[in-house]
Design a protein around this motif. Structure first.
Motif, PDB file in Angstrom:
ATOM      1  N   LYS A  81      42.524  43.346  36.302  1.00 14.19           N
ATOM      2  CA  LYS A  81      42.652  44.808  36.211  1.00 14.19           C
ATOM      3  C   LYS A  81      42.541  45.462  37.589  1.00 14.19           C
ATOM      4  O   LYS A  81      43.291  46.369  37.937  1.00 14.19           O
ATOM      5  N   LEU A  82      41.573  45.010  38.372  1.00 15.89           N
ATOM      6  CA  LEU A  82      41.372  45.594  39.698  1.00 15.89           C
ATOM      7  C   LEU A  82      42.591  45.377  40.578  1.00 15.89           C
ATOM      8  O   LEU A  82      43.012  46.278  41.327  1.00 15.89           O
ATOM      9  N   LYS A  83      43.169  44.189  40.506  1.00 14.46           N
ATOM     10  CA  LYS A  83      44.351  43.913  41.330  1.00 14.46           C
ATOM     11  C   LYS A  83      45.559  44.724  40.864  1.00 14.46           C
ATOM     12  O   LYS A  83      46.464  45.030  41.653  1.00 14.46           O
ATOM     13  N   ALA A  84      45.561  45.065  39.578  1.00 15.74           N
ATOM     14  CA  ALA A  84      46.664  45.880  39.041  1.00 15.74           C
ATOM     15  C   ALA A  84      46.413  47.362  39.225  1.00 15.74           C
ATOM     16  O   ALA A  84      47.243  48.200  38.819  1.00 15.74           O
ATOM     17  N   GLY A  85      45.267  47.705  39.845  1.00 21.23           N
ATOM     18  CA  GLY A  85      44.955  49.113  40.070  1.00 21.23           C
ATOM     19  C   GLY A  85      44.338  49.796  38.876  1.00 21.23           C
ATOM     20  O   GLY A  85      44.174  51.029  38.868  1.00 21.23           O
ATOM     21  N   GLU A  86      43.989  49.038  37.814  1.00 24.96           N
ATOM     22  CA  GLU A  86      43.380  49.624  36.616  1.00 24.96           C
ATOM     23  C   GLU A  86      41.863  49.657  36.796  1.00 24.96           C
ATOM     24  O   GLU A  86      41.157  48.722  36.433  1.00 24.96           O
ATOM     25  N   THR A  87      41.372  50.758  37.337  1.00 20.12           N
ATOM     26  CA  THR A  87      39.947  50.835  37.667  1.00 20.12           C
ATOM     27  C   THR A  87      39.144  51.664  36.679  1.00 20.12           C
ATOM     28  O   THR A  87      37.934  51.838  36.855  1.00 20.12           O
ATOM     29  N   LYS A 133      40.488  39.257  55.518  1.00 19.96           N
ATOM     30  CA  LYS A 133      41.182  40.022  56.567  1.00 19.96           C
ATOM     31  C   LYS A 133      41.178  41.518  56.273  1.00 19.96           C
ATOM     32  O   LYS A 133      41.478  42.327  57.153  1.00 19.96           O
ATOM     33  N   ASP A 134      40.894  41.878  55.015  1.00 21.21           N
ATOM     34  CA  ASP A 134      40.915  43.290  54.642  1.00 21.21           C
ATOM     35  C   ASP A 134      39.900  43.510  53.530  1.00 21.21           C
ATOM     36  O   ASP A 134      39.087  42.635  53.240  1.00 21.21           O
ATOM     37  N   ASN A 135      39.969  44.684  52.911  1.00 24.27           N
ATOM     38  CA  ASN A 135      39.008  45.048  51.879  1.00 24.27           C
ATOM     39  C   ASN A 135      39.573  44.892  50.474  1.00 24.27           C
ATOM     40  O   ASN A 135      39.070  45.505  49.517  1.00 24.27           O
ATOM     41  N   ASN A 136      40.609  44.072  50.336  1.00 19.02           N
ATOM     42  CA  ASN A 136      41.132  43.789  49.004  1.00 19.02           C
ATOM     43  C   ASN A 136      40.169  42.869  48.252  1.00 19.02           C
ATOM     44  O   ASN A 136      39.402  42.122  48.853  1.00 19.02           O
ATOM     45  N   TRP A 137      40.267  42.927  46.927  1.00 18.75           N
ATOM     46  CA  TRP A 137      39.412  42.051  46.121  1.00 18.75           C
ATOM     47  C   TRP A 137      39.766  40.594  46.395  1.00 18.75           C
ATOM     48  O   TRP A 137      40.947  40.257  46.536  1.00 18.75           O
ATOM     49  N   LEU A 138      38.770  39.759  46.501  1.00 12.35           N
ATOM     50  CA  LEU A 138      38.986  38.340  46.795  1.00 12.35           C
ATOM     51  C   LEU A 138      39.768  37.678  45.666  1.00 12.35           C
ATOM     52  O   LEU A 138      39.747  38.133  44.521  1.00 12.35           O
ATOM     53  N   ALA A 139      40.432  36.576  45.985  1.00 13.49           N
ATOM     54  CA  ALA A 139      41.448  36.005  45.102  1.00 13.49           C
ATOM     55  C   ALA A 139      40.898  35.457  43.792  1.00 13.49           C
ATOM     56  O   ALA A 139      41.639  35.335  42.814  1.00 13.49           O
ATOM     57  N   GLU A 140      39.618  35.135  43.737  1.00 18.91           N
ATOM     58  CA  GLU A 140      39.070  34.523  42.526  1.00 18.91           C
ATOM     59  C   GLU A 140      37.611  34.929  42.352  1.00 18.91           C
ATOM     60  O   GLU A 140      36.954  35.337  43.305  1.00 18.91           O
ATOM     61  N   PRO A 141      37.111  34.821  41.122  1.00 20.12           N
ATOM     62  CA  PRO A 141      35.679  35.062  40.905  1.00 20.12           C
ATOM     63  C   PRO A 141      34.859  33.912  41.487  1.00 20.12           C
ATOM     64  O   PRO A 141      35.352  32.791  41.649  1.00 20.12           O
ATOM     65  N   PHE A 142      33.589  34.198  41.765  1.00 17.65           N
ATOM     66  CA  PHE A 142      32.694  33.196  42.358  1.00 17.65           C
ATOM     67  C   PHE A 142      31.446  33.029  41.502  1.00 17.65           C
ATOM     68  O   PHE A 142      30.903  34.011  40.973  1.00 17.65           O
ATOM     69  N   VAL A 143      31.015  31.780  41.403  1.00 19.00           N
ATOM     70  CA  VAL A 143      29.804  31.469  40.653  1.00 19.00           C
ATOM     71  C   VAL A 143      28.598  31.659  41.567  1.00 19.00           C
ATOM     72  O   VAL A 143      28.556  31.128  42.681  1.00 19.00           O
ATOM     73  N   GLY A 183      25.216  34.965  38.161  1.00 15.48           N
ATOM     74  CA  GLY A 183      26.343  35.026  37.234  1.00 15.48           C
ATOM     75  C   GLY A 183      27.665  34.916  37.974  1.00 15.48           C
ATOM     76  O   GLY A 183      27.726  34.481  39.127  1.00 15.48           O
ATOM     77  N   ILE A 184      28.745  35.340  37.290  1.00 17.00           N
ATOM     78  CA  ILE A 184      30.094  35.251  37.858  1.00 17.00           C
ATOM     79  C   ILE A 184      30.418  36.585  38.529  1.00 17.00           C
ATOM     80  O   ILE A 184      30.260  37.652  37.935  1.00 17.00           O
ATOM     81  N   VAL A 185      30.905  36.514  39.768  1.00 17.79           N
ATOM     82  CA  VAL A 185      31.061  37.712  40.591  1.00 17.79           C
ATOM     83  C   VAL A 185      32.511  37.887  41.028  1.00 17.79           C
ATOM     84  O   VAL A 185      33.153  36.948  41.498  1.00 17.79           O
ATOM     85  N   VAL A 186      33.001  39.124  40.846  1.00 16.69           N
ATOM     86  CA  VAL A 186      34.254  39.559  41.455  1.00 16.69           C
ATOM     87  C   VAL A 186      33.860  40.397  42.667  1.00 16.69           C
ATOM     88  O   VAL A 186      33.049  41.325  42.550  1.00 16.69           O
ATOM     89  N   ALA A 187      34.417  40.100  43.846  1.00 18.86           N
ATOM     90  CA  ALA A 187      33.901  40.744  45.062  1.00 18.86           C
ATOM     91  C   ALA A 187      35.021  41.058  46.048  1.00 18.86           C
ATOM     92  O   ALA A 187      36.120  40.511  45.974  1.00 18.86           O
ATOM     93  N   ARG A 188      34.683  41.972  46.966  1.00 17.41           N
ATOM     94  CA  ARG A 188      35.554  42.277  48.098  1.00 17.41           C
ATOM     95  C   ARG A 188      34.664  42.558  49.307  1.00 17.41           C
ATOM     96  O   ARG A 188      33.477  42.894  49.166  1.00 17.41           O
TER      97      ARG A 188
END
Length: 628
Positions: free
Chosen positions: A513-519, A555-565, A569-574
């Motif tokens: 959703k975040l990558k699609a701009g659905e915030t 290189k920028d402030n985009n969300w990282l390509a994958e979630p991290f353990v 818990g599981i984290v989506v990060a930028r």
């Protein structure tokens, strides 16, 4: 060689550090002054020979030096293949360096060697002068002649010239050191959304068939290790005190003489549950142990009977007694355990605490404040003290009598009857419990495990405070724990796994959703971390090197390509923001960073040089069996 040095110096005092320096020389260069030409060959380096005698002499001297500098080193560590290989490796390196020195025309005159030895402060007297008598006396202390030491020292000195020449090619500039400083000290923050498995536990269900399937497929994880039951007689003042008579008059006299010291320390009465794990265990074993203690902690906090949980799950010697430890004061337990026990309120249960034995949960049943004791309060304690004093005089005599009877073929029960003692039969326990249960060494525990069933060990086993005589009562083979004992643990683990899968799926959906701009609805869940460094310890999320590496590399402030353990818990990060290393701190520490970077670069260059020499050399180890 160096006759001038041996002729011209005067009287001094041996310094302890000399032993270490001697070990370094011999460790690196062996006993080149010995005639070992007729000894079996240990290894060959190009056309040079390392004899077995040279290797064994270097090994002995290195071992002696390590024992002096580290009394806690064990025989097993000194006899390990790794230690022996390290010694042989240093001998090989010395041959390679000396060979390279010969090619480069690098040598050392007797005058140079003389000057270098006399500069060693360990050979100076109190007036700061080199002294021949102390020099020779120190060499005798490590069984070396001056000629042997000087030959080794000369080799070390020449090899040092080669190493210095290599190091001189690798100087670090201030700009390079600044790059390292900036890289190490840069910090970042991240923006993140956390999906915790705990949020999804209520949505998970585990069936009886799933529990059985997991148990059957992972039976090896629930094995109770091989156990033994032993029958024993203990010869320590504490155990023999039971058989001593102490009069009330003796107790009163002791109290009068020691009244000022009769102070009741702060005490705690507690039970505990132990899941054993060592720092040397695998990461999987560490995680399994932590998961077990966390599940048991949850059961205890939910109101389950603590003593019953201890009997069912604890791996400590107190498990059959519901984990009961009785009363203890400060100093009786390892520091981490003590801190948790005294910090827990009466009636409370501590969070899991890690010690050298593993993970503990502690239930504090009662507490006593510090106070001055009366005679009635300390009467039994004094009786025990006096009884142990009397018993200590009888330990050796009783042990001798017991040994005489054992040699004649008597069993421990009969020996105990004749000596007025009681032979005790232990409960079943695995090898790793024996040292803690009896106060013996791990090596002694292995001896006990090896005793044939029904037979006695023919010599006393050393334990805390004395000795014990041991018979093997029973060998109990390794076997899996019954399913009913681990069912709760398996269920909780499976629920956690399912919850983690749901958390992972939720994190992936959020990232999409975040990558699609659905915030919509997600902005409120975004949190900003405190700054952290490259070591991977992310505030509030725990240790996560993969997340830290990805965020620092962004290189920028985009969300990282994958979630991290992460542990949380599981984290989506930028990447949030970068915080450069401090210029002011750089100016303060500049010279230290340049010096450290230069040392590291020099060592890397030297290691690379030695690796190259080894790759080009013809090295053959003819006696690899001596390294085992």
């Amino acid at each position: 060689m160096l006759e001038a040095m041996r002729e011209n110096a005067s009287g001094w005092i041996i310094k302890i550090l000399f032993a270490v320096i001697i070990v370094v020389f011999v460790f690196a260069f062996g006993m080149s002054g010995l005639d070992t030409g007729n000894d079996p060959v240990m290894a060959t380096v190009n056309d040079q020979v390392i004899t077995r005698a040279e290797f064994e002499d270097a090994f002995q001297r290195a071992a002696e030096g390590l024992r002096k500098s580290n009394p806690n080193v064990t025989s097993a560590q000194l006899q390990s293949p790794q230690f022996k290989q390290m010694i042989l490796g240093e001998l090989i390196n010395s041959r390679l360096l000396l060979g390279e020195a010969a090619k480069l025309g690098i040598s050392a005159s007797d005058e140079e060697v003389f000057a270098a030895i006399t500069r060693l402060s360990v050979f100076w007297n109190q007036q700061g002068q080199f002294d021949r008598n102390l020099y020779q006396q120190a060499l005798r202390g490590v069984r070396m002649t001056p000629a042997q030491f000087e030959a080794n020292f000369k080799n070390e000195y020449i090899s040092g010239k080669v190493q210095d020449m290599i190091r001189a090619t690798s100087q670090v500039t201030p700009a390079q050191a600044r790059q390292i400083y900036d890289w190490v000290n840069e910090k970042i923050t991240i923006d993140y959304i956390l999906s915790s498995p705990a949020q999804f536990l209520a949505q998970t269900e585990v069936t009886e068939d799933e529990v059985k399937k997991f148990y059957n497929e992972n039976e090896d994880k629930f094995m109770v290790p091989e156990q033994v039951q032993v029958r024993y007689l203990t010869f320590t003042p504490k155990d023999l005190a039971t058989y001593q008579k102490v009069s009330d008059e003796e107790i009163a006299d002791y109290f009068a003489a020691h009244k000022d010291s009769m102070v009741q320390q702060e005490q705690v009465k507690a039970r505990h549950i132990l899941i054993m794990v060592k720092d040397s265990d695998t990461e999987t074993e560490q995680k399994d142990a932590k998961a077990k203690i966390d599940n048991i902690y949850a059961l205890a906090k939910s109101g389950k009977d603590f003593a019953a949980l201890a009997k069912k799950y604890s791996e400590g010697p107190s498990a059959p007694n519901g984990g009961e430890l009785g009363w203890f004061a400060r100093g009786a337990m390892v520091p981490e355990f003590e801190e948790a026990a005294f910090a827990t309120p009466k009636g409370g249960i501590s969070e899991p605490v890690k010690t050298q034995f593993g993970w503990h949960i502690i239930q504090v049943e009662d507490k006593k404040e510090a106070q001055v004791k009366t005679l009635d309060e300390v009467k039994e304690d004094i009786r025990q003290i006096l009884a142990e004093e009397k018993a200590s005089e009888k330990v050796t005599d009783l042990l001798d009598q017991a040994m005489d009877r054992m040699v004649s073929g008597m069993k421990l029960d009969a020996i105990g009857d004749e000596l007025g003692m009681l032979a005790v039969t232990s409960r079943p326990m695995p090898e790793k419990f024996l040292p803690q249960a009896f106060g013996m060494t791990p090596e002694a525990a292995k001896v006990i495990m090896a005793i044939p069933e029904g037979e006695a060990h023919q010599t006393p086993i050393a334990v805390d405070g004395g000795y014990m005589l041991v018979e093997k009562a029973k060998d109990i083979p390794a076997a899996p724990m019954p399913l009913e004992q681990v069912e709760v643990l398996i269920t909780n683990n499976l629920k956690q796994e399912k919850a983690t899968v749901l958390a992972q799926k939720a994190a992936e959906d959020i990232l999409a959703k975040l990558k699609a701009g659905e915030t919509d609805g997600l902005e409120a869940r975004i949190k900003a971390s405190d700054p952290f460094a490259r070591n991977g310890n992310v505030p509030d999320l725990g240790q996560s090197p993969d997340l830290a590496n990805a965020a620092f590399g962004a290189k920028d402030n985009n969300w990282l390509a994958e979630p991290f353990v992460t542990p949380a818990g599981i984290v989506v990060a930028r990447l949030g923001k970068r915080i450069p290393a401090s210029n002011a701190v750089w100016e303060q520490q500049k010279q230290a960073w340049i010096a450290q970077a230069s040392r590291n670069y020099e060592n890397e260059t030297l290691n690379g040089f030695m690796t190259g020499l080894r790759e080009k050399a013809s090295i053959e180890i003819t006696r690899p069996d001596l390294l085992n």
